[in-house]
Design a protein around this motif. Structure first.
Motif, PDB file in Angstrom:
ATOM      1  N   THR A 125      23.993   7.344  14.553  1.00 39.81           N
ATOM      2  CA  THR A 125      24.937   6.551  15.353  1.00 39.81           C
ATOM      3  C   THR A 125      26.342   7.149  15.333  1.00 39.81           C
ATOM      4  OG1 THR A 125      25.362   5.117  13.461  1.00 39.81           O
ATOM      5  CG2 THR A 125      23.651   4.409  15.000  1.00 39.81           C
ATOM      6  N   THR A 126      26.584   8.095  14.420  1.00 41.15           N
ATOM      7  CA  THR A 126      27.878   8.784  14.374  1.00 41.15           C
ATOM      8  C   THR A 126      27.637  10.284  14.276  1.00 41.15           C
ATOM      9  OG1 THR A 126      27.971   8.628  11.961  1.00 41.15           O
ATOM     10  CG2 THR A 126      29.065   6.871  13.204  1.00 41.15           C
ATOM     11  N   LEU A 127      28.661  11.064  14.606  1.00 42.19           N
ATOM     12  CA  LEU A 127      28.619  12.518  14.468  1.00 42.19           C
ATOM     13  C   LEU A 127      29.651  12.907  13.408  1.00 42.19           C
ATOM     14  CD1 LEU A 127      27.648  15.321  15.560  1.00 42.19           C
ATOM     15  CD2 LEU A 127      29.556  15.203  17.169  1.00 42.19           C
ATOM     16  N   SER A 128      29.205  13.623  12.373  1.00 35.28           N
ATOM     17  CA  SER A 128      30.093  13.945  11.254  1.00 35.28           C
ATOM     18  C   SER A 128      30.514  15.408  11.261  1.00 35.28           C
ATOM     19  CB  SER A 128      29.404  13.636   9.913  1.00 35.28           C
ATOM     20  OG  SER A 128      29.240  12.256   9.728  1.00 35.28           O
ATOM     21  N   HIS A 129      31.769  15.629  10.879  1.00 36.49           N
ATOM     22  CA  HIS A 129      32.261  16.969  10.549  1.00 36.49           C
ATOM     23  C   HIS A 129      32.990  16.868   9.211  1.00 36.49           C
ATOM     24  CE1 HIS A 129      35.824  15.191  12.560  1.00 36.49           C
ATOM     25  NE2 HIS A 129      36.530  15.988  11.774  1.00 36.49           N
ATOM     26  N   LEU A 130      33.430  17.996   8.680  1.00 39.88           N
ATOM     27  CA  LEU A 130      34.087  18.045   7.372  1.00 39.88           C
ATOM     28  C   LEU A 130      35.536  18.450   7.550  1.00 39.88           C
ATOM     29  CD1 LEU A 130      31.213  19.962   5.523  1.00 39.88           C
ATOM     30  CD2 LEU A 130      31.609  17.485   5.532  1.00 39.88           C
ATOM     31  N   ARG A 131      36.439  17.697   6.890  1.00 41.25           N
ATOM     32  CA  ARG A 131      37.864  17.978   7.042  1.00 41.25           C
ATOM     33  C   ARG A 131      38.524  18.167   5.683  1.00 41.25           C
ATOM     34  NH1 ARG A 131      41.247  14.519  11.451  1.00 41.25           N
ATOM     35  NH2 ARG A 131      39.233  14.388  12.513  1.00 41.25           N
ATOM     36  N   LEU A 132      39.432  19.119   5.611  1.00 41.39           N
ATOM     37  CA  LEU A 132      40.119  19.447   4.362  1.00 41.39           C
ATOM     38  C   LEU A 132      41.405  18.649   4.221  1.00 41.39           C
ATOM     39  CD1 LEU A 132      39.547  23.285   4.495  1.00 41.39           C
ATOM     40  CD2 LEU A 132      38.742  21.785   2.665  1.00 41.39           C
ATOM     41  N   LEU A 133      41.564  18.016   3.050  1.00 43.74           N
ATOM     42  CA  LEU A 133      42.782  17.277   2.705  1.00 43.74           C
ATOM     43  C   LEU A 133      43.225  17.749   1.330  1.00 43.74           C
ATOM     44  CD1 LEU A 133      41.557  13.681   3.642  1.00 43.74           C
ATOM     45  CD2 LEU A 133      42.834  15.248   5.094  1.00 43.74           C
ATOM     46  N   CYS A 134      44.539  17.728   1.081  1.00 38.63           N
ATOM     47  CA  CYS A 134      45.009  18.129  -0.248  1.00 38.63           C
ATOM     48  C   CYS A 134      46.044  17.146  -0.772  1.00 38.63           C
ATOM     49  CB  CYS A 134      45.537  19.560  -0.246  1.00 38.63           C
ATOM     50  SG  CYS A 134      47.034  19.822   0.688  1.00 38.63           S
ATOM     51  N   SER A 135      46.316  17.261  -2.092  1.00 43.14           N
ATOM     52  CA  SER A 135      47.178  16.297  -2.769  1.00 43.14           C
ATOM     53  C   SER A 135      47.837  16.949  -3.969  1.00 43.14           C
ATOM     54  CB  SER A 135      46.349  15.096  -3.222  1.00 43.14           C
ATOM     55  OG  SER A 135      47.110  14.232  -4.041  1.00 43.14           O
ATOM     56  N   ASP A 136      49.082  16.566  -4.218  1.00 39.72           N
ATOM     57  CA  ASP A 136      49.788  17.047  -5.416  1.00 39.72           C
ATOM     58  C   ASP A 136      49.464  16.193  -6.634  1.00 39.72           C
ATOM     59  OD1 ASP A 136      51.259  19.160  -4.086  1.00 39.72           O
ATOM     60  OD2 ASP A 136      52.425  17.573  -3.133  1.00 39.72           O
ATOM     61  N   ASP A 137      49.043  14.932  -6.404  1.00 43.07           N
ATOM     62  CA  ASP A 137      48.822  14.019  -7.532  1.00 43.07           C
ATOM     63  C   ASP A 137      47.394  13.489  -7.611  1.00 43.07           C
ATOM     64  OD1 ASP A 137      48.742  12.278  -5.389  1.00 43.07           O
ATOM     65  OD2 ASP A 137      50.478  11.081  -5.993  1.00 43.07           O
ATOM     66  N   GLY A 138      46.523  13.910  -6.684  1.00 43.54           N
ATOM     67  CA  GLY A 138      45.149  13.422  -6.698  1.00 43.54           C
ATOM     68  C   GLY A 138      44.982  12.021  -6.150  1.00 43.54           C
ATOM     69  N   ILE A 139      46.065  11.460  -5.607  1.00 44.93           N
ATOM     70  CA  ILE A 139      46.028  10.086  -5.085  1.00 44.93           C
ATOM     71  C   ILE A 139      46.409  10.045  -3.604  1.00 44.93           C
ATOM     72  CG2 ILE A 139      47.021   7.765  -5.284  1.00 44.93           C
ATOM     73  CD1 ILE A 139      47.529   8.437  -8.280  1.00 44.93           C
ATOM     74  N   LYS A 140      47.565  10.633  -3.285  1.00 47.20           N
ATOM     75  CA  LYS A 140      48.029  10.658  -1.892  1.00 47.20           C
ATOM     76  C   LYS A 140      47.591  11.968  -1.253  1.00 47.20           C
ATOM     77  CE  LYS A 140      52.200   7.842  -2.624  1.00 47.20           C
ATOM     78  NZ  LYS A 140      52.307   7.848  -4.109  1.00 47.20           N
ATOM     79  N   PHE A 141      46.705  11.880  -0.261  1.00 50.40           N
ATOM     80  CA  PHE A 141      46.151  13.073   0.388  1.00 50.40           C
ATOM     81  C   PHE A 141      46.705  13.223   1.799  1.00 50.40           C
ATOM     82  CE2 PHE A 141      43.213  12.457  -3.065  1.00 50.40           C
ATOM     83  CZ  PHE A 141      42.837  13.750  -3.414  1.00 50.40           C
ATOM     84  N   TYR A 142      46.883  14.470   2.188  1.00 51.73           N
ATOM     85  CA  TYR A 142      47.356  14.761   3.539  1.00 51.73           C
ATOM     86  C   TYR A 142      46.602  15.966   4.086  1.00 51.73           C
ATOM     87  CZ  TYR A 142      50.085  18.418   1.180  1.00 51.73           C
ATOM     88  OH  TYR A 142      50.467  19.504   0.426  1.00 51.73           O
ATOM     89  N   GLU A 143      46.650  16.114   5.411  1.00 49.71           N
ATOM     90  CA  GLU A 143      45.960  17.209   6.082  1.00 49.71           C
ATOM     91  C   GLU A 143      46.910  18.398   6.184  1.00 49.71           C
ATOM     92  OE1 GLU A 143      42.791  17.133   9.767  1.00 49.71           O
ATOM     93  OE2 GLU A 143      44.023  15.382   9.397  1.00 49.71           O
ATOM     94  N   PRO A 144      46.631  19.500   5.481  1.00 54.02           N
ATOM     95  CA  PRO A 144      47.536  20.644   5.521  1.00 54.02           C
ATOM     96  C   PRO A 144      47.360  21.435   6.820  1.00 54.02           C
ATOM     97  CG  PRO A 144      45.644  21.179   4.172  1.00 54.02           C
ATOM     98  CD  PRO A 144      45.458  19.749   4.632  1.00 54.02           C
ATOM     99  N   GLU A 145      48.427  22.092   7.230  1.00 51.36           N
ATOM    100  CA  GLU A 145      48.341  22.892   8.458  1.00 51.36           C
ATOM    101  C   GLU A 145      47.621  24.202   8.199  1.00 51.36           C
ATOM    102  OE1 GLU A 145      52.008  23.527  10.527  1.00 51.36           O
ATOM    103  OE2 GLU A 145      52.608  21.422  10.391  1.00 51.36           O
ATOM    104  N   GLY A 146      46.886  24.657   9.206  1.00 55.42           N
ATOM    105  CA  GLY A 146      46.287  25.985   9.136  1.00 55.42           C
ATOM    106  C   GLY A 146      44.927  26.059   8.487  1.00 55.42           C
ATOM    107  N   TYR A 147      44.367  24.900   8.099  1.00 58.82           N
ATOM    108  CA  TYR A 147      43.039  24.887   7.500  1.00 58.82           C
ATOM    109  C   TYR A 147      42.070  24.215   8.469  1.00 58.82           C
ATOM    110  CZ  TYR A 147      45.223  26.427   3.204  1.00 58.82           C
ATOM    111  OH  TYR A 147      45.914  27.162   2.274  1.00 58.82           O
ATOM    112  N   PRO A 148      41.056  24.947   8.937  1.00 62.20           N
ATOM    113  CA  PRO A 148      40.203  24.418  10.003  1.00 62.20           C
ATOM    114  C   PRO A 148      39.241  23.347   9.503  1.00 62.20           C
ATOM    115  CG  PRO A 148      39.343  26.527   9.230  1.00 62.20           C
ATOM    116  CD  PRO A 148      40.644  26.306   8.508  1.00 62.20           C
ATOM    117  N   ALA A 149      38.875  22.438  10.404  1.00 63.83           N
ATOM    118  CA  ALA A 149      37.765  21.531  10.129  1.00 63.83           C
ATOM    119  C   ALA A 149      36.470  22.328  10.216  1.00 63.83           C
ATOM    120  CB  ALA A 149      37.756  20.388  11.134  1.00 63.83           C
ATOM    121  N   LEU A 150      35.469  21.914   9.461  1.00 65.90           N
ATOM    122  CA  LEU A 150      34.148  22.534   9.552  1.00 65.90           C
ATOM    123  C   LEU A 150      33.267  21.619  10.388  1.00 65.90           C
ATOM    124  CD1 LEU A 150      35.438  23.820   6.927  1.00 65.90           C
ATOM    125  CD2 LEU A 150      33.093  24.237   6.206  1.00 65.90           C
ATOM    126  N   VAL A 151      32.676  22.183  11.434  1.00 67.14           N
ATOM    127  CA  VAL A 151      31.875  21.390  12.365  1.00 67.14           C
ATOM    128  C   VAL A 151      30.474  21.979  12.444  1.00 67.14           C
ATOM    129  CG1 VAL A 151      33.882  20.691  13.716  1.00 67.14           C
ATOM    130  CG2 VAL A 151      32.614  22.756  14.363  1.00 67.14           C
TER     131      VAL A 151
END
Length: 350
Positions: A100-126
């Motif tokens: 019922t859904t289509l999944s891909h993989l996305r990279l997120l990073c964090s300095d503290d392991g709690i607040k995550f953000y999407e960094p620039e220049g890193y591709p999603a894996l589809v």
């Protein structure tokens, strides 16, 4: 019922509305089941992002990748007599199964392991090619000798198998196709060779004879696998009576390789447990937890896209060597985290 998980007060760390959909016309239904790793002094997650079109009344619609990488939207009226839609995750239409859904993989990073953000220049894996037209899911990450091995679930009308891609910089990836054919998933590679060989756990499924059990395999190169052995089975009357599957890469301890795994019962309630393998011969299972180390208890674990689920395929070991941060999918909709003591888990093994 209590468990030994120390959940982050910030949970859920990530919810569907926290990211932007990959394609116009789709919305993010679930963020779940992240792989976890350290890279450039940060904590990174490779999160499964499940998308579908905004649902209209009396119609089920879902996306499918074409062989050339485009997206087709299928729409089916809910009154259609050839539609079977009693599971939020999978439907059957005219004798064929669809997600019922289509999944891909996305990279997120964090300095503290709690607040995550999407960094620039890193591709999603589809998903790419005919073995991934229903998407890719639930990535585990193992770092071995400077190379990151990504094992993930590849889904298509041909079935569910395990795909492999490798990288050193998270920007360029080498594709190795399917390393375990359908039906197989939940593959985690050990982060160290044993007697010169790569080892991995994986979960083939047998419909008629056998079941949803955890197996072990070895490989000379991390790509071609053999010497398969069944090491963990379901237990009748237990919390893991219906299916079991591996989590992230096993953790090396003085007592053996510690693996945190998921188990589900007949009611599709997913909990976490652990087992211990011999350091030199991981086909020897030394001990296993009787009771789960984590059960769905919180509102965000009980209610969501598919409730009563805690499921992990990613963790980070803290510098103290005993504390482990387990990142997990909750109710198939949210990304959460909890801390465990490795020694605390070892003390529960029987």
């Amino acid at each position: 019922m209590k468990d030994i998980a120390k959940r982050f007060v910030e949970n859920p760390l990530l919810s569907p509305q926290d990211l932007v959909p990959s394609t116009e016309g789709l919305e993010i239904t679930c963020l779940l089941n992240p792989g976890a790793f350290r890279f450039q002094d940060k904590t990174w997650l490779i999160v499964r992002v499940a998308e579908r079109p905004k649902q209209k009344d009396n119609i089920i619609s879902f996306p499918i990748l074409t062989a050339t990488g485009g997206i087709d939207i299928m729409e089916i009226e809910t009154s259609d007599p050839e539609l079977i839609a009693d599971d939020a995750r999978v439907i059957n239409y005219k004798g064929s199964d669809y997600l019922t859904t289509l999944s891909h993989l996305r990279l997120l990073c964090s300095d503290d392991g709690i607040k995550f953000y999407e960094p620039e220049g890193y591709p999603a894996l589809v998903g790419e090619g005919i073995m991934e037209t229903f998407g890719i899911e639930d990535c585990r990450v193992a770092e071995i000798e400077g190379i990151y091995y990504l094992t993930f679930t590849s889904v298509s009308p041909n079935g569910v198998g395990v795909g492999l891609r490798t990288t050193t910089d998270w920007k360029n990836f080498e594709k190795h196709g399917l390393i375990f054919p359908a039906h197989n998933k939940d593959c985690a590679i050990f982060e160290e060779k044993i007697n010169g060989l790569f080892y991995a756990i994986h979960r083939p499924s047998s419909v008629d004879i056998g079941g949803n059990y955890i197996w072990l395999a070895s490989s000379p190169d991390g790509i071609h696998w053999g010497n398969h052995k069944c090491i963990i089975k379901t237990r009748k009357g237990h919390w893991d009576s219906k299916r079991v599957g591996g989590g992230a890469a096993p953790i090396k301890t003085a007592k053996g390789w510690l693996e945190i795994y998921h188990g589900a019962n007949e009611n599709h309630q997913y909990c976490l447990g652990a087992f211990l393998m011999d350091l030199n011969d991981p086909s020897k299972v030394l001990a296993r937890t009787e009771e789960p180390i984590m059960v769905p208890l919180e509102e965000y674990e009980l209610k969501g896209f598919f409730g009563h689920v805690v499921f992990t395929n990613g963790h980070i070991i803290d510098p103290d060597g005993d504390t482990i941060t387990v990142y997990y999918g909750a109710a198939d909709e949210f990304v959460c985290a909890a801390k465990f003591s490795i020694n605390g888990i070892l003390s529960l093994l029987k």
